[in-house]
Design a protein around this motif. Structure first.
Motif, short mmCIF file in Angstrom:
data_model
loop_
_atom_site.label_atom_id
_atom_site.label_comp_id
_atom_site.label_asym_id
_atom_site.label_seq_id
_atom_site.Cartn_x
_atom_site.Cartn_y
_atom_site.Cartn_z
N ARG A 259 -32.60 -6.05 19.94
CA ARG A 259 -34.04 -6.12 19.65
C ARG A 259 -34.35 -6.35 18.17
N ILE A 260 -33.45 -5.91 17.30
CA ILE A 260 -33.66 -6.10 15.87
C ILE A 260 -32.44 -6.81 15.29
N ASP A 261 -32.51 -7.14 14.02
CA ASP A 261 -31.39 -7.78 13.34
C ASP A 261 -30.14 -6.89 13.49
N ARG A 262 -29.08 -7.46 14.06
CA ARG A 262 -27.87 -6.66 14.25
C ARG A 262 -27.33 -6.14 12.93
N ARG A 263 -27.56 -6.87 11.87
CA ARG A 263 -27.08 -6.40 10.56
C ARG A 263 -27.80 -5.12 10.14
N SER A 264 -29.03 -4.96 10.58
CA SER A 264 -29.75 -3.71 10.30
C SER A 264 -29.05 -2.53 10.97
N VAL A 265 -28.55 -2.76 12.19
CA VAL A 265 -27.83 -1.70 12.89
C VAL A 265 -26.52 -1.40 12.18
N ILE A 266 -25.79 -2.44 11.76
CA ILE A 266 -24.53 -2.22 11.05
C ILE A 266 -24.77 -1.46 9.75
N ALA A 267 -25.77 -1.91 8.98
CA ALA A 267 -26.08 -1.24 7.72
C ALA A 267 -26.56 0.19 7.96
N GLY A 268 -27.37 0.38 9.00
CA GLY A 268 -27.85 1.72 9.32
C GLY A 268 -26.71 2.65 9.70
N CYS A 269 -25.77 2.13 10.51
CA CYS A 269 -24.60 2.94 10.87
C CYS A 269 -23.79 3.29 9.63
#
Length: 411
Positions: A259-269
């Motif tokens: 649903r959002i930029d996958r890079r945001s999930v990687i950076a968030g993790c």
């Protein structure tokens, strides 16, 4: 039961036993080294041997399979693992343990290449998603179940090496009895490192950092627990918490990345792992808090590999997807091969909290890089992405069961 599940039941039974045996060794081996008084650096080097062997197996093992076939390759590799497990009890020389673990890593990569190629051949495209989920849950249950058992027994007994060897031998039974036809010979498809980086820089760096984090912390947590004065049973529970965190948080984070930029999930993790690592450094004498932090740490660190592979697949052409996924696995394996050796001196120089100082530094660097990449290229819109698929780092052939990969003629 669907006929597709019945066809792969024996194969999945075999690989589940493989994971159980490997889980026993991954817990018992570093505990024995630590309790025997070896330094964290020495334990890290022995732990690294598995990653180095695994990396070599990912690149070379397919040649053995092409030469002798899947069933013979599986029998040979499982038998070697069984014998090597029992040899651990005959010598206390670290260089011998290093060599044993090196060969075992190679064999494990070959075994996963065999079973995942078999799963691919037995699974039509319409059943890939269900069979892949069945496979992933079965292997995760073996890991968590094995750790739960080890948390309630005396893991310092040398007999556990023999138990692991016996379980490796048992894995031969369901595979040897399967009626599923053998798949065609495997081939290894890779993109060059430069091409991989051009497709999705954040994906390749993310996969490498995932290997750096997971191999070091999982492999050296027994050293961390012993140095901190924790009981062996509680230390095993910390390892179990890491795996449970990844099990419960993988799909929510994967769906969020749709649903959002996958890079945001990687950076968030990565940022979460950095914060949790700092919290673990401060919470050393609060046992229940440690369990919670390790659970969340596993949910953050063991999950973004699959998100990074999905990010790379989003930007790959259809004929590049197999190469991108295989290359992502090798990037992870490179990180896994060197992670424990880099992390172990932190334990010796800083103390128990040094392991998570290392994790904090790696995750902070990853977060900074991914956030930088987000300023250099716009994300794909959600409708242009393939749906998230959870792919663990096991063998280059697992991508063949990925529902996102179009059906291709046999090699």
């Amino acid at each position: 039961m669907s006929p597709y599940y019945g066809a792969v039941l024996g194969i999945i039974g075999g690989v589940t036993l493989l994971q159980l045996a490997n889980t026993i060794l991954s817990v018992v081996l570093p505990l024995h080294l630590t309790l025997a008084g070896f330094s964290g650096t020495t334990t890290g080097i022995v732990t690294t041997a598995y990653g180095v062997g695994f990396l070599a197996g990912c690149v070379v093992a397919h040649r053995l399979i092409r030469s002798v076939g899947h069933i013979r390759a599986f029998a040979v590799l499982a038998a070697v693992c069984s014998i090597l497990s029992m040899v651990f009890t005959t010598s206390g020389l670290v260089w011998i343990w290093f060599a044993l673990r090196l060969v075992m890593g190679f064999c494990q990569a070959g075994l996963f290449t065999v079973v995942e190629g078999w799963l691919s051949a037995a699974t039509p495209p319409k059943a890939r998603g269900g069979v892949l989920s069945f496979y992933l849950v079965s292997t995760k249950v073996a890991i968590v179940g094995g750790q739960l058992v080890l948390g309630h027994v005396d893991t310092t007994a040398l007999g556990w090496f023999d138990v692991a060897g016996a379980v490796f031998s048992l894995s031969l039974i369901p595979v040897a009895l399967t009626r599923t036809p053998q798949p065609p010979p495997p081939r290894l498809e890779l993109l060059s490192p430069r091409d991989l980086y051009r497709v999705a820089p954040a994906a390749i760096v993310g996969c490498t950092c995932s290997g750096l984090l997971s191999s070091a912390v999982i492999g050296l947590t027994p050293v961390y627990g012993t140095r901190l004065g924790l009981s062996v049973e509680f230390t095993v529970w910390l390892l179990t918490a890491i795996q449970l965190g990844s099990f419960f948080l993988q799909w929510p984070l994967g769906r969020l990345s749709d649903r959002i930029d996958r890079r945001s999930v990687i950076a968030g993790c990565a940022l979460a792992v950095a914060g949790l690592s700092f919290g673990i450094m401060l919470a050393q004498d609060r046992l229940w808090l440690l369990l919670i932090l390790f659970f969340l740490w596993g949910g953050g660190s063991l999950t973004f590999y699959a998100v990074a592979v999905a990010h790379g697949s989003d930007f790959a052409d259809p004929d590049q997807m197999v190469g991108v996924s295989s290359g992502s696995l090798l990037a992870w394996a490179v990180g896994a091969a060197i992670g424990p050796t880099i992390a172990a001196p932190f334990l010796d120089l800083v103390g128990p909290e040094g392991l998570f100082l290392y994790a904090l530094l790696v995750s902070a660097v990853l977060a900074a890089f991914v956030l930088y990449r987000m300023t250099r290229r716009a994300p794909l819109p959600p409708e242009a992405r393939e749906g998230f698929v959870s792919l663990p780092a096991t063998s280059p052939r697992l991508v063949e069961i990925d529902p996102r990969v179009p059906e291709r003629p046999a090699s």
